[in-house]
Design an enzyme around this catalytic site. Structure first.
Site, short mmCIF file in Angstrom:
data_model
loop_
_atom_site.label_atom_id
_atom_site.label_comp_id
_atom_site.label_asym_id
_atom_site.label_seq_id
_atom_site.Cartn_x
_atom_site.Cartn_y
_atom_site.Cartn_z
CD GLU A 44 9.47 2.41 10.88
OE1 GLU A 44 9.27 3.37 10.14
OE2 GLU A 44 9.29 1.23 10.52
CE LYS A 104 3.06 3.76 3.36
NZ LYS A 104 3.11 3.84 4.81
CE1 TYR A 151 0.96 -0.02 4.47
CE2 TYR A 151 -0.13 2.10 4.27
CZ TYR A 151 0.68 1.23 4.98
OH TYR A 151 1.21 1.62 6.18
NE ARG A 200 6.73 4.72 0.78
CZ ARG A 200 6.37 5.63 1.70
NH1 ARG A 200 7.25 6.07 2.59
NH2 ARG A 200 5.15 6.11 1.73
N1 PDD Z 1 2.42 5.57 7.57
N2 PDD Z 1 7.04 4.43 9.28
C1 PDD Z 1 5.90 3.74 9.30
C2 PDD Z 1 5.87 2.41 9.97
C3 PDD Z 1 4.74 4.28 8.69
O1 PDD Z 1 3.59 3.58 8.70
C4 PDD Z 1 4.80 5.57 8.09
C5 PDD Z 1 3.62 6.20 7.43
C6 PDD Z 1 6.03 6.26 8.11
C7 PDD Z 1 6.19 7.62 7.47
O2 PDD Z 1 6.22 7.54 6.06
P1 PDD Z 1 5.74 8.78 5.15
O3 PDD Z 1 6.52 9.96 5.59
O4 PDD Z 1 6.06 8.35 3.78
O5 PDD Z 1 4.25 8.98 5.40
C8 PDD Z 1 7.13 5.65 8.69
C9 PDD Z 1 1.26 5.98 6.80
C10 PDD Z 1 0.95 7.43 6.87
C11 PDD Z 1 0.11 5.07 7.16
O6 PDD Z 1 0.34 3.87 7.25
O7 PDD Z 1 -1.02 5.55 7.28
#
Ligand code: PDD
Length: 286
Positions: free
Chosen positions: A179, A147, A32, A51
């Site tokens: 993270e 992801k 996703y 990504r």
């Molecule tokens: N999540 N790390 C994890 C585990 C995440 O799920 C996310 C973002 C990030 C930050 O990534 P980005 O800057 O590309 O949004 C880091 C999204 C927002 C979600 O799952 O809803």
């Protein structure tokens, strides 16, 4: 009414259905992306699509569309939904099979789903006072760079924060920061920014890149290296970043104040740079 895209059809979100035998439902077998949209323009779409390709390759699922087709579909969803600022969610699963079998089906017809939700950025109070977080051991698998829709561990970890009345759970593996449950984490110490390097232990955040770029362009010293749990707890400032949270200060971790216990001066600079970048670049589709 929200309009979604499902396997070639645009339809009301509330009417979107997938078969119970879909591997996304049975196994969490899918990829996703969450793409923030400002002034109806998707931000860093080509980076999000890159990504996505990385995730799809990592889970051995063929990309059902080229970038031009993804762009067309995402633009269509943005146009058909309300709001200048949106959060576009897309997911691809390995589709439905006739029987439940861990190994892949011989013929894969992926399920492709796209929807848009309003982009809700954090309330000003969270920026003004900072948010509280808890910590937990990072119990996820060793491909956190992908992801995938298999998010049960992330959900359980985020729920620890919710149970404690907090916003995020900061994850440590073998004594090092990885993270947040759904965000990347930055440390400020002695005026310099510290961030863990992109590797298989964390999601390479698009917002993480923006924050490092803004730091570099404004002359803020940055060190991208492994960050010890002790360094997180002894930080002057702690931030979380994601597409929907932008940059948020974490002022309490496990009930202990971080630094002065309020958003720090480096956060205030970064927040101003981020908002300026949003107005000038993101709203221009940069
Ligand atoms: N999540 N790390 C994890 C585990 C995440 O799920 C996310 C973002 C990030 C930050 O990534 P980005 O800057 O590309 O949004 C880091 C999204 C927002 C979600 O799952 O809803």
């Amino acid at each position: 009414m929200q309009t979604a895209y499902l396997n070639g059809t645009l339809l009301p979100l509330a009417e979107a259905r997938v078969p119970a035998m879909d591997r996304g439902f049975l196994f969490g077998d899918g990829a996703y992306e969450v793409i923030p949209v400002y002034s109806r323009r998707p931000f860093r779409l080509s980076e999000h699509l890159r990504r996505l390709r990385h995730t799809l390759a990592g889970i051995r699922l063929e990309n059902p569309h080229d970038d031009a087709e993804w762009t067309r579909l995402i633009d269509e969803i943005i146009a058909r939904n309300e709001g200048e600022d949106q959060s576009v969610y897309l997911q691809i699963t390995r589709g439905a099979d006739t029987k439940r079998n861990h190994a892949f089906p011989a013929v894969v017809t992926p399920t492709v789903f796209i929807m848009s939700e309003p982009l809700v950025t954090p309330p000003p109070a969270q920026r003004d006072t900072g948010i509280a977080a808890v910590s937990a051991p990072d119990v996820r698998w060793l491909r956190c760079d992908l992801k995938t829709t298999s998010l049960l561990a992330n959900c359980l970890l985020r729920q620890l924060a919710a149970d404690a009345g907090c916003v995020e759970t900061i994850l440590f593996r073998d004594g090092f920061l990885t993270e947040g449950a759904a965000s990347n984490i930055f440390v400020v110490k002695n005026g310099a920014l510290l961030a863990p390097p992109k590797n298989h232990l964390m999601l390479p955040g698009i917002t993480y890149d923006v924050v490092l770029e803004l730091a570099a362009s404004h002359g803020l010293k940055c060190e991208v290296r492994d960050v010890l749990e002790e360094e997180v707890r002894a930080a002057d400032e702690l931030w979380m970043t994601s597409s929907t949270k932008e940059v948020l200060p974490i002022t309490v971790l496990d009930g202990q104040a971080i630094g002065a216990g309020k958003p720090g001066p480096v956060f205030r600079d970064m927040y101003a740079w981020y908002q300026n970048f949003k107005q000038k670049v993101m709203r221009g589709g940069g």
